[in-house]
Design a protein around this motif. Structure first.
Motif, PDB file in Angstrom:
ATOM      1  N   LEU A 172       0.822  -1.209   0.000  1.00 51.72           N
ATOM      2  CA  LEU A 172       0.000   0.000   0.000  1.00 51.72           C
ATOM      3  C   LEU A 172       0.858   1.263   0.000  1.00 51.72           C
ATOM      4  CD1 LEU A 172      -2.901  -0.883   2.470  1.00 51.72           C
ATOM      5  CD2 LEU A 172      -3.154  -0.154   0.097  1.00 51.72           C
ATOM      6  N   LEU A 173       1.843   1.308   0.863  1.00 50.50           N
ATOM      7  CA  LEU A 173       2.693   2.501   0.940  1.00 50.50           C
ATOM      8  C   LEU A 173       3.455   2.710  -0.358  1.00 50.50           C
ATOM      9  CD1 LEU A 173       3.987   2.086   4.590  1.00 50.50           C
ATOM     10  CD2 LEU A 173       2.508   3.916   3.740  1.00 50.50           C
ATOM     11  N   THR A 174       3.912   1.635  -0.962  1.00 49.21           N
ATOM     12  CA  THR A 174       4.613   1.762  -2.240  1.00 49.21           C
ATOM     13  C   THR A 174       3.681   2.292  -3.315  1.00 49.21           C
ATOM     14  OG1 THR A 174       6.118  -0.048  -1.657  1.00 49.21           O
ATOM     15  CG2 THR A 174       5.923   0.509  -3.992  1.00 49.21           C
ATOM     16  N   SER A 175       2.436   1.807  -3.321  1.00 52.67           N
ATOM     17  CA  SER A 175       1.476   2.281  -4.322  1.00 52.67           C
ATOM     18  C   SER A 175       1.149   3.759  -4.144  1.00 52.67           C
ATOM     19  CB  SER A 175       0.191   1.446  -4.253  1.00 52.67           C
ATOM     20  OG  SER A 175      -0.569   1.767  -3.097  1.00 52.67           O
ATOM     21  N   LEU A 176       1.351   4.282  -2.929  1.00 53.01           N
ATOM     22  CA  LEU A 176       1.104   5.691  -2.649  1.00 53.01           C
ATOM     23  C   LEU A 176       2.380   6.531  -2.742  1.00 53.01           C
ATOM     24  CD1 LEU A 176      -1.355   5.293   0.359  1.00 53.01           C
ATOM     25  CD2 LEU A 176      -1.917   6.134  -1.924  1.00 53.01           C
ATOM     26  N   GLY A 177       3.420   5.958  -3.309  1.00 53.92           N
ATOM     27  CA  GLY A 177       4.664   6.702  -3.515  1.00 53.92           C
ATOM     28  C   GLY A 177       5.546   6.816  -2.287  1.00 53.92           C
ATOM     29  N   LEU A 178       5.365   5.911  -1.319  1.00 56.37           N
ATOM     30  CA  LEU A 178       6.148   5.974  -0.076  1.00 56.37           C
ATOM     31  C   LEU A 178       6.994   4.724   0.122  1.00 56.37           C
ATOM     32  CD1 LEU A 178       3.494   7.490   2.374  1.00 56.37           C
ATOM     33  CD2 LEU A 178       5.406   8.653   1.275  1.00 56.37           C
ATOM     34  N   GLY A 179       7.353   4.075  -0.962  1.00 51.06           N
ATOM     35  CA  GLY A 179       8.170   2.877  -0.848  1.00 51.06           C
ATOM     36  C   GLY A 179       9.523   3.134  -0.216  1.00 51.06           C
ATOM     37  N   HIS A 180       9.997   4.377  -0.313  1.00 51.53           N
ATOM     38  CA  HIS A 180      11.296   4.734   0.270  1.00 51.53           C
ATOM     39  C   HIS A 180      11.175   5.256   1.698  1.00 51.53           C
ATOM     40  CE1 HIS A 180       9.467   8.399  -1.063  1.00 51.53           C
ATOM     41  NE2 HIS A 180      10.443   9.147  -0.571  1.00 51.53           N
ATOM     42  N   ARG A 181       9.949   5.277   2.247  1.00 55.23           N
ATOM     43  CA  ARG A 181       9.727   5.838   3.586  1.00 55.23           C
ATOM     44  C   ARG A 181       9.087   4.818   4.531  1.00 55.23           C
ATOM     45  NH1 ARG A 181      12.328   9.869   4.839  1.00 55.23           N
ATOM     46  NH2 ARG A 181      10.847  11.506   5.376  1.00 55.23           N
ATOM     47  N   LEU A 182       9.237   3.555   4.226  1.00 52.23           N
ATOM     48  CA  LEU A 182       8.557   2.501   4.986  1.00 52.23           C
ATOM     49  C   LEU A 182       8.915   2.519   6.469  1.00 52.23           C
ATOM     50  CD1 LEU A 182       8.972  -0.524   2.527  1.00 52.23           C
ATOM     51  CD2 LEU A 182       7.033   1.045   2.724  1.00 52.23           C
ATOM     52  N   HIS A 183      10.164   2.849   6.781  1.00 51.44           N
ATOM     53  CA  HIS A 183      10.633   2.754   8.163  1.00 51.44           C
ATOM     54  C   HIS A 183      10.770   4.125   8.825  1.00 51.44           C
ATOM     55  CE1 HIS A 183      11.216  -1.471   7.364  1.00 51.44           C
ATOM     56  NE2 HIS A 183      11.948  -1.163   6.312  1.00 51.44           N
ATOM     57  N   ALA A 184      10.256   5.159   8.164  1.00 57.51           N
ATOM     58  CA  ALA A 184      10.281   6.501   8.749  1.00 57.51           C
ATOM     59  C   ALA A 184       9.187   6.641   9.786  1.00 57.51           C
ATOM     60  CB  ALA A 184      10.107   7.549   7.655  1.00 57.51           C
ATOM     61  N   ARG A 185       9.464   7.439  10.829  1.00 59.58           N
ATOM     62  CA  ARG A 185       8.467   7.738  11.852  1.00 59.58           C
ATOM     63  C   ARG A 185       7.787   9.055  11.512  1.00 59.58           C
ATOM     64  NH1 ARG A 185      11.946   4.270  14.105  1.00 59.58           N
ATOM     65  NH2 ARG A 185      11.101   2.828  15.661  1.00 59.58           N
ATOM     66  N   PRO A 186       6.602   9.295  12.079  1.00 54.82           N
ATOM     67  CA  PRO A 186       5.831  10.478  11.680  1.00 54.82           C
ATOM     68  C   PRO A 186       6.606  11.790  11.690  1.00 54.82           C
ATOM     69  CG  PRO A 186       4.464   9.040  12.993  1.00 54.82           C
ATOM     70  CD  PRO A 186       5.834   8.437  13.004  1.00 54.82           C
ATOM     71  N   HIS A 187       7.468  12.019  12.697  1.00 61.14           N
ATOM     72  CA  HIS A 187       8.191  13.297  12.748  1.00 61.14           C
ATOM     73  C   HIS A 187       9.212  13.438  11.622  1.00 61.14           C
ATOM     74  CE1 HIS A 187      11.146  10.717  14.867  1.00 61.14           C
ATOM     75  NE2 HIS A 187      12.034  11.593  14.432  1.00 61.14           N
ATOM     76  N   GLN A 188       9.498  12.334  10.925  1.00 65.19           N
ATOM     77  CA  GLN A 188      10.422  12.361   9.796  1.00 65.19           C
ATOM     78  C   GLN A 188       9.705  12.533   8.463  1.00 65.19           C
ATOM     79  OE1 GLN A 188      12.042   8.466  10.855  1.00 65.19           O
ATOM     80  NE2 GLN A 188      14.000   9.428  11.380  1.00 65.19           N
ATOM     81  N   LEU A 189       8.386  12.619   8.508  1.00 65.21           N
ATOM     82  CA  LEU A 189       7.579  12.718   7.293  1.00 65.21           C
ATOM     83  C   LEU A 189       6.959  14.098   7.156  1.00 65.21           C
ATOM     84  CD1 LEU A 189       5.661   9.319   7.675  1.00 65.21           C
ATOM     85  CD2 LEU A 189       7.628   9.762   6.179  1.00 65.21           C
ATOM     86  N   SER A 190       6.756  14.534   5.926  1.00 64.71           N
ATOM     87  CA  SER A 190       6.034  15.783   5.670  1.00 64.71           C
ATOM     88  C   SER A 190       4.550  15.568   5.954  1.00 64.71           C
ATOM     89  CB  SER A 190       6.230  16.217   4.225  1.00 64.71           C
ATOM     90  OG  SER A 190       5.572  15.318   3.339  1.00 64.71           O
ATOM     91  N   GLY A 191       3.787  16.659   5.968  1.00 65.24           N
ATOM     92  CA  GLY A 191       2.349  16.550   6.184  1.00 65.24           C
ATOM     93  C   GLY A 191       1.676  15.693   5.129  1.00 65.24           C
ATOM     94  N   GLY A 192       2.071  15.872   3.880  1.00 63.18           N
ATOM     95  CA  GLY A 192       1.478  15.081   2.807  1.00 63.18           C
ATOM     96  C   GLY A 192       1.826  13.612   2.920  1.00 63.18           C
ATOM     97  N   GLU A 193       3.060  13.311   3.337  1.00 65.14           N
ATOM     98  CA  GLU A 193       3.463  11.919   3.518  1.00 65.14           C
ATOM     99  C   GLU A 193       2.711  11.281   4.677  1.00 65.14           C
ATOM    100  OE1 GLU A 193       8.070  11.964   1.859  1.00 65.14           O
ATOM    101  OE2 GLU A 193       7.657  12.616   3.927  1.00 65.14           O
TER     102      GLU A 193
END
Length: 267
Positions: A172-193
């Protein structure tokens, strides 16, 4: 990328029939136009969601405060509905009732053929977790969990095995363009991510109904378009009904239809 839900062995007929096995070549004119909700034909089958005369009131400082007075609507599978109203009109209260997070004081509430007003809390909780996905403006991600772990939370409650949870979350995350952010925590992500992680979490159990409460309110225009594209994809290709509460005309204009709410009444 095709997504296979944990309930793929029990794919609903309407969801399966919505995905062609051999898609035609895309029409350039269609590709250039913004994705919109599919036109619903209606009248052919029972609605997924049916409410009639739904009411909700609260006791505040010993006084009776009516918030919802008379709310009625039918929502079909594969339909996207925007609920629009001013602040204080009852939008959030209505969404809580539709999501089985609260109980009405009166009226009819049928979801997927079940009269939810007659269910005990345990049955309501199971129906809520397995049949309804939530997307909130403030994301509500668990700060100490990775993106994959956040997506997996409803699947833990649904009893999906660990390896299957990880596979579904990754896909699911890969299909939403987040395949490179699988192990990131919320504070490491932008609002859109973060919102895309929240959307993946809402989709993970292949719900019949997705409820989105101002899902683009904290996002820039480009990211808002992406989130709406993904919500509309759920209706177009997987047969989920989507209800979006919004105050943004550009968001409401992409829905199949709009329901207005004012002073606790829908029209």
């Amino acid at each position: 990328m095709a997504f296979r839900s944990p309930r793929a062995a029990r794919v609903r007929p309407h969801a399966a029939s919505a995905v062609p096995t051999e898609p035609d070549a895309p029409d350039p004119a269609e590709e250039a136009a913004p994705l919109r909700a599919p036109r619903h034909l209606g009248g052919e089958r029972e609605p997924l969601l049916r409410i009639r005369g739904l009411r909700r009131s609260f006791q505040v400082s010993g006084e009776h405060l009516p918030v919802l007075v008379d709310c009625s609507m039918d929502v079909q599978r594969g339909e996207v509905v925007a609920v629009v109203g001013a602040s204080g009109s009852g939008k959030s209260t209505l969404l809580n009732l539709l999501g089985l997070l609260d109980t009405a004081n009166g009226g009819e509430h049928i979801f997927d053929g079940v009269d939810v007003t007659r269910l005990r809390e345990g049955h309501r909780a199971r129906l809520r977790n397995n049949g309804i996905g939530f997307v909130f403006q403030q994301f509500h991600l668990l700060e100490r969990r990775t993106a994959m772990a956040n997506v997996g939370v409803p699947m833990v409650l649904g009893g999906v095995p660990l390896m299957r949870r990880r596979a579904i979350a990754r896909e699911l995350l890969t299909s939403l363009g987040l395949g490179h952010r699988l192990h990131a925590r919320p504070h490491q992500l932008s609002g859109g991510e973060q919102q895309r992680v929240a959307l993946a979490r809402a989709m993970c159990l292949d719900p019949s109904l997705i409820l989105a409460d101002e899902p683009t309110g904290a996002l820039d225009a480009a990211t808002s378009e992406l989130i709406m594209d993904q919500l509309l994809e759920q209706a177009r290709h997987r047969g989920a009904a989507v209800i979006v509460v919004t105050h943004e005309p550009n968001v409401a204009s992409r829905a199949d239809r709009t329901i207005n709410i004012a002073e606790g009444r829908t029209y």
